[in-house]
Design an enzyme around this catalytic site. Structure first.
Site, short mmCIF file in Angstrom:
data_model
loop_
_atom_site.label_atom_id
_atom_site.label_comp_id
_atom_site.label_asym_id
_atom_site.label_seq_id
_atom_site.Cartn_x
_atom_site.Cartn_y
_atom_site.Cartn_z
N TYR A 141 55.99 16.57 18.09
CA TYR A 141 55.94 18.04 17.97
C TYR A 141 56.53 18.73 19.20
CZ TYR A 141 52.74 17.41 13.99
OH TYR A 141 52.18 17.05 12.80
N LYS A 192 51.60 3.04 14.86
CA LYS A 192 52.57 2.41 13.96
C LYS A 192 53.38 1.46 14.84
CE LYS A 192 54.52 2.23 9.86
NZ LYS A 192 53.86 1.63 8.69
N ASP A 224 49.40 3.90 8.15
CA ASP A 224 49.41 3.87 6.68
C ASP A 224 48.12 3.25 6.14
OD1 ASP A 224 50.45 1.68 8.02
OD2 ASP A 224 51.90 1.15 6.46
N ASP A 248 47.18 14.98 13.05
CA ASP A 248 47.30 16.20 12.25
C ASP A 248 47.03 15.86 10.78
OD1 ASP A 248 47.96 18.71 11.38
OD2 ASP A 248 50.08 18.61 11.92
N ASP A 252 43.13 16.24 8.54
CA ASP A 252 43.00 17.07 7.34
C ASP A 252 42.50 16.23 6.16
OD1 ASP A 252 43.83 19.33 8.62
OD2 ASP A 252 45.24 19.92 7.05
#
Ligand code: NAD
Length: 358
Positions: A141, A192, A224, A248, A252
């Site tokens: 980001y 990852k 994943d 992020d 959620d």
């Protein structure tokens, strides 16, 4: 020593829900010896209307001087056409960066009384209590270079950079391990590392940090798989720590396991335990002013403030168990209402929590 709390209600339902959280803090001060002083200031759209900027100097100064910040929510239809630099959300982002809040704590808690609110089977989620620790100031980001460029063949190409330096990984790691020490002492680091060098380093540093916390068990999981495990068997997790982008998305997802956006608090901490505490939901302009918003996420944010910034563990537990008692009594705001329960408004819910503190 008296602790200073900056109270920033913000916009929409922010003012209504923060008023209830302030009632709880007042009660703790009056009846349980909590030594605090509170001062309010404007942020977001309300601040833009009054002072021409979503984060006025005065508000920022108050937040900087405070030991903790209690925030409602910002935003609303009224300000959507403003220049992006003046939009209410800029007030929030400005606070995060100016206060150096790099560690975002997002609990996903499902009170057994509300297990039916989840889209997952009650037995999968009932009693869920996960803490997701998301790094908030780095990663793809913010990484550079970034942009959209034109290639030699005339085609456009978008690009971003995932980047973390060791010190950034180490400080979010310590934040997560410190939190785990106050919980079930298990940390799952999500990365990852099989395909991204950046997260290969993440894994290496997390493993190194873990050596300083021999009581805490560290495990690693690819993102994943973590997404899959969150909906398959979420109760296996205690603390999950991850980078900005994975966090992020996963936070959620975890929030929705509980099915009740009005119930979930959050905290963003700096390196010294100072924090900004706010519900995970927004300013809900669709229900603002109606007196029906659920104040519990904000009240539970106060509990997090007591635990993580004010070092008042007993009072934090008192607030959480007061919420539990109120749910046991069958009180429900509209967002968590099910037939047979007693439907209440925002203020009635806040009053009930205050009464249940005893
Ligand atoms: P939202 O979270 O405000 O609302 C989503 C839905 O949940 C709405 O139907 C709302 O009525 C309901 N809801 C939210 N909180 C509730 C509560 N406490 N009790 C009962 N129902 C509740 O998200 P949105 O509608 O996408 O965004 C509205 C505004 O809030 C936008 O301007 C957005 O930018 C802003 N926003 C701010 C924050 C923040 O301040 N941290 C976070 C998210 C969105």
């Amino acid at each position: 020593m008296t602790k200073k709390i900056a109270v920033l209600p913000g916009d929409g339902i922010g003012t209504e829900i923060v008023a209830e959280a302030v009632k709880v803090l007042e009660a703790l001060r009056r009846d349980f010896g909590l030594n605090i002083e509170m001062e309010q200031a404007l942020v977001g759209g309300a601040a833009y209307d009054a002072a021409g900027h979503p984060l006025p100097e005065q508000t920022l100064a108050l937040a900087k001087a405070a030991d903790a910040v209690l925030l409602g929510a910002v935003g609303g239809y009224k300000w959507e056409s403003l220049d992006i630099a003046l939009r209410p959300e800029k007030g929030l982002l400005g606070l995060r960066s100016e206060l150096g809040l790099f560690s975002n704590l997002r609990p996903a808690i499902l009170y057994p009384q509300l297990a039916n609110a989840s889209t997952l089977k009650p037995e999968v989620v009932s009693g869920l209590d996960i803490m997701i620790v998301r790094e908030l100031t780095g990663d793809i980001y913010f990484g550079k270079p970034r942009g959209i460029r034109v290639l030699e063949n005339g085609e456009r190409e978008g690009f971003n950079t995932m980047v973390y330096c060791e010190s950034e990984i180490e400080r979010i790691g310590r934040s997560a391990f410190d939190i785990a020490m106050r919980r079930d002492k298990r940390v799952c680091s999500v990365d990852k590392a099989n395909v991204l060098e950046c997260t290969e380093l993440w894994r290496e540093v997390m493993t190194r940090v873990a050596r300083d916390y021999p009581e805490v068990t560290l495990s690693h999981m690819y993102v994943d798989n973590a997404a899959m495990q969150l909906v398959r068997a979420p109760k296996q997790f205690d603390v999950m720590v991850t980078g900005n982008m994975f966090g992020d998305i996963l936070s959620d997802c975890a929030a929705m396991l509980t099915g009740s956006i009005g119930m979930l608090p959050s905290a963003s901490l700096d390196a010294f335990g100072k924090g900004m505490y706010e519900p995970i939901h927004g300013s809900a302009p669709d229900i603002a002013g109606k007196g029906i918003a659920n104040p519990v996420a904000t009240i539970l944010s106060v509990a997090m403030m007591l635990r993580y910034s004010l070092n008042q563990l007993e009072l934090a537990e008192r607030v959480e168990s007061a919420v539990n008692k109120v749910l046991d009594q069958g009180l429900r705001t509209a967002d968590i209402y099910t037939p047979g329960m007693h439907k209440t408004g925002t203020a009635e819910m806040g009053d009930a929590v205050v009464n249940a503190l005893r």
